[in-house]
Design a protein around this motif. Sequence first.
Motif, mmCIF file in Angstrom:
data_model
loop_
_atom_site.group_PDB
_atom_site.id
_atom_site.type_symbol
_atom_site.label_atom_id
_atom_site.label_comp_id
_atom_site.label_asym_id
_atom_site.label_seq_id
_atom_site.Cartn_x
_atom_site.Cartn_y
_atom_site.Cartn_z
ATOM 1 N N ASP A 59 -3.086 -30.616 -35.106
ATOM 2 C CA ASP A 59 -3.999 -31.749 -35.216
ATOM 3 C C ASP A 59 -3.162 -33.016 -35.394
ATOM 4 O OD1 ASP A 59 -6.053 -33.513 -35.633
ATOM 5 O OD2 ASP A 59 -6.582 -32.758 -37.621
ATOM 6 N N GLU A 60 -3.089 -33.851 -34.359
ATOM 7 C CA GLU A 60 -2.221 -35.034 -34.358
ATOM 8 C C GLU A 60 -2.659 -36.057 -35.404
ATOM 9 O OE1 GLU A 60 0.909 -37.192 -33.742
ATOM 10 O OE2 GLU A 60 0.620 -35.395 -32.536
ATOM 11 N N ALA A 61 -3.965 -36.258 -35.567
ATOM 12 C CA ALA A 61 -4.456 -37.256 -36.513
ATOM 13 C C ALA A 61 -4.079 -36.895 -37.947
ATOM 14 C CB ALA A 61 -5.969 -37.389 -36.387
ATOM 15 N N GLN A 62 -4.123 -35.624 -38.260
ATOM 16 C CA GLN A 62 -3.834 -35.157 -39.611
ATOM 17 C C GLN A 62 -2.339 -34.905 -39.830
ATOM 18 O OE1 GLN A 62 -6.172 -31.703 -40.480
ATOM 19 N NE2 GLN A 62 -5.344 -31.462 -42.520
ATOM 20 N N LYS A 63 -1.575 -34.866 -38.730
ATOM 21 C CA LYS A 63 -0.160 -34.482 -38.767
ATOM 22 C C LYS A 63 0.009 -33.153 -39.482
ATOM 23 C CE LYS A 63 2.468 -38.599 -37.919
ATOM 24 N NZ LYS A 63 3.552 -39.452 -38.295
ATOM 25 N N GLY A 64 -0.731 -32.201 -38.985
ATOM 26 C CA GLY A 64 -0.691 -30.862 -39.564
ATOM 27 C C GLY A 64 -1.264 -29.873 -38.575
ATOM 28 N N GLY A 65 -1.278 -28.627 -38.976
ATOM 29 C CA GLY A 65 -1.790 -27.610 -38.094
ATOM 30 C C GLY A 65 -2.431 -26.487 -38.862
ATOM 31 N N LYS A 66 -3.232 -25.732 -38.135
ATOM 32 C CA LYS A 66 -3.922 -24.590 -38.721
ATOM 33 C C LYS A 66 -3.227 -23.325 -38.253
ATOM 34 C CE LYS A 66 -8.547 -22.827 -39.441
ATOM 35 N NZ LYS A 66 -9.964 -23.031 -39.128
ATOM 36 N N PHE A 67 -2.900 -22.479 -39.204
ATOM 37 C CA PHE A 67 -2.285 -21.184 -38.909
ATOM 38 C C PHE A 67 -3.433 -20.253 -38.547
ATOM 39 C CE2 PHE A 67 -0.282 -17.131 -40.271
ATOM 40 C CZ PHE A 67 0.871 -17.204 -39.509
ATOM 41 N N LEU A 68 -3.589 -19.970 -37.250
ATOM 42 C CA LEU A 68 -4.755 -19.238 -36.779
ATOM 43 C C LEU A 68 -4.688 -17.739 -37.052
ATOM 44 C CD1 LEU A 68 -5.197 -21.040 -33.342
ATOM 45 C CD2 LEU A 68 -6.451 -21.447 -35.459
ATOM 46 N N GLN A 69 -3.552 -17.131 -36.759
ATOM 47 C CA GLN A 69 -3.445 -15.676 -36.886
ATOM 48 C C GLN A 69 -1.992 -15.284 -37.003
ATOM 49 O OE1 GLN A 69 -5.155 -14.699 -33.129
ATOM 50 N NE2 GLN A 69 -3.223 -14.711 -32.061
ATOM 51 N N LEU A 70 -1.754 -14.045 -37.449
ATOM 52 C CA LEU A 70 -0.402 -13.509 -37.450
ATOM 53 C C LEU A 70 0.004 -13.272 -36.012
ATOM 54 C CD1 LEU A 70 -0.717 -10.916 -40.338
ATOM 55 C CD2 LEU A 70 0.443 -13.108 -40.423
ATOM 56 N N ARG A 71 1.277 -13.380 -35.741
ATOM 57 C CA ARG A 71 1.742 -13.168 -34.372
ATOM 58 C C ARG A 71 1.453 -11.747 -33.952
ATOM 59 N NH1 ARG A 71 7.539 -15.517 -33.269
ATOM 60 N NH2 ARG A 71 6.964 -14.718 -31.246
ATOM 61 N N ASN A 72 1.013 -11.580 -32.716
ATOM 62 C CA ASN A 72 0.735 -10.231 -32.229
ATOM 63 C C ASN A 72 2.018 -9.550 -31.765
ATOM 64 O OD1 ASN A 72 1.284 -11.536 -29.858
ATOM 65 N ND2 ASN A 72 -0.768 -11.347 -29.007
ATOM 66 N N SER A 73 1.923 -8.276 -31.499
ATOM 67 C CA SER A 73 3.119 -7.489 -31.180
ATOM 68 C C SER A 73 3.751 -7.910 -29.853
ATOM 69 C CB SER A 73 2.778 -6.001 -31.154
ATOM 70 O OG SER A 73 1.789 -5.736 -30.182
ATOM 71 N N GLN A 74 2.956 -8.413 -28.894
ATOM 72 C CA GLN A 74 3.524 -8.831 -27.606
ATOM 73 C C GLN A 74 4.445 -10.037 -27.788
ATOM 74 O OE1 GLN A 74 0.034 -9.466 -25.243
ATOM 75 N NE2 GLN A 74 0.165 -7.432 -24.328
ATOM 76 N N SER A 75 4.007 -11.035 -28.534
ATOM 77 C CA SER A 75 4.851 -12.215 -28.726
ATOM 78 C C SER A 75 6.045 -11.890 -29.615
ATOM 79 C CB SER A 75 4.046 -13.368 -29.311
ATOM 80 O OG SER A 75 3.605 -13.058 -30.614
ATOM 81 N N LEU A 76 5.880 -10.927 -30.529
ATOM 82 C CA LEU A 76 6.999 -10.512 -31.366
ATOM 83 C C LEU A 76 8.051 -9.773 -30.554
ATOM 84 C CD1 LEU A 76 5.250 -9.312 -34.621
ATOM 85 C CD2 LEU A 76 6.795 -11.228 -34.391
ATOM 86 N N SER A 77 7.602 -8.895 -29.640
ATOM 87 C CA SER A 77 8.566 -8.144 -28.847
ATOM 88 C C SER A 77 9.319 -9.071 -27.897
ATOM 89 C CB SER A 77 7.871 -7.021 -28.072
ATOM 90 O OG SER A 77 6.943 -7.554 -27.162
ATOM 91 N N CYS A 78 8.678 -10.143 -27.434
ATOM 92 C CA CYS A 78 9.373 -11.128 -26.613
ATOM 93 C C CYS A 78 10.446 -11.823 -27.443
ATOM 94 C CB CYS A 78 8.402 -12.179 -26.070
ATOM 95 S SG CYS A 78 7.266 -11.514 -24.871
ATOM 96 N N THR A 79 10.143 -12.089 -28.701
ATOM 97 C CA THR A 79 11.098 -12.721 -29.588
ATOM 98 C C THR A 79 12.291 -11.808 -29.832
ATOM 99 O OG1 THR A 79 9.311 -13.872 -30.685
ATOM 100 C CG2 THR A 79 11.376 -13.803 -31.845
#
Length: 170
Positions: A144-164
Amino acid sequence: MSRRNFPPGQHGNNRRRKQSEYAIMLAEKQKAKYTYGVLERQFRNLFEKAAKAEGITGEVLLQLLESRLDNVVFRLGIAPTRAAARQLVGHKHITVDGQVVNIPSFQVKPGMIVAVREKSKSLEVIEAALAGFNHSKYPWIEWDEAQKGGKFLQLRNSQSLSCTLRTKII
């Protein structure tokens, strides 16, 4: 003078070619510790927590590391490095759900809002880091640019973790 194609010394020719499984695991552990800026005791505690949780221990461990406050601040682009993010958190420039948090190892839960403190929004370090950052880079964080912050939506899933795991952790 002639050059030999092996290192000098009595054991130069007899170097072990293949690393043991232990050596490979140790190298991966050290890489993860160094990347996330965690010392051995914290890493062991996180591992024990991950071992008790349901799911694949390695993936749960990486999810716990990714949900640390200093890492979330880095992923949001508020800081250029994890070390800088750790310093911003330690110096009380970051809020979580409106409350100032100065503990870098704070576990951010899905739905929490991580933002820059109102007094700190004009800091040069934060403005420089946010200037050239692509905020749509990570699907588990909403910026959120106006707030200069962000919302942590979910834990990373296994697909994005395995790419990492396969590529160098950014």
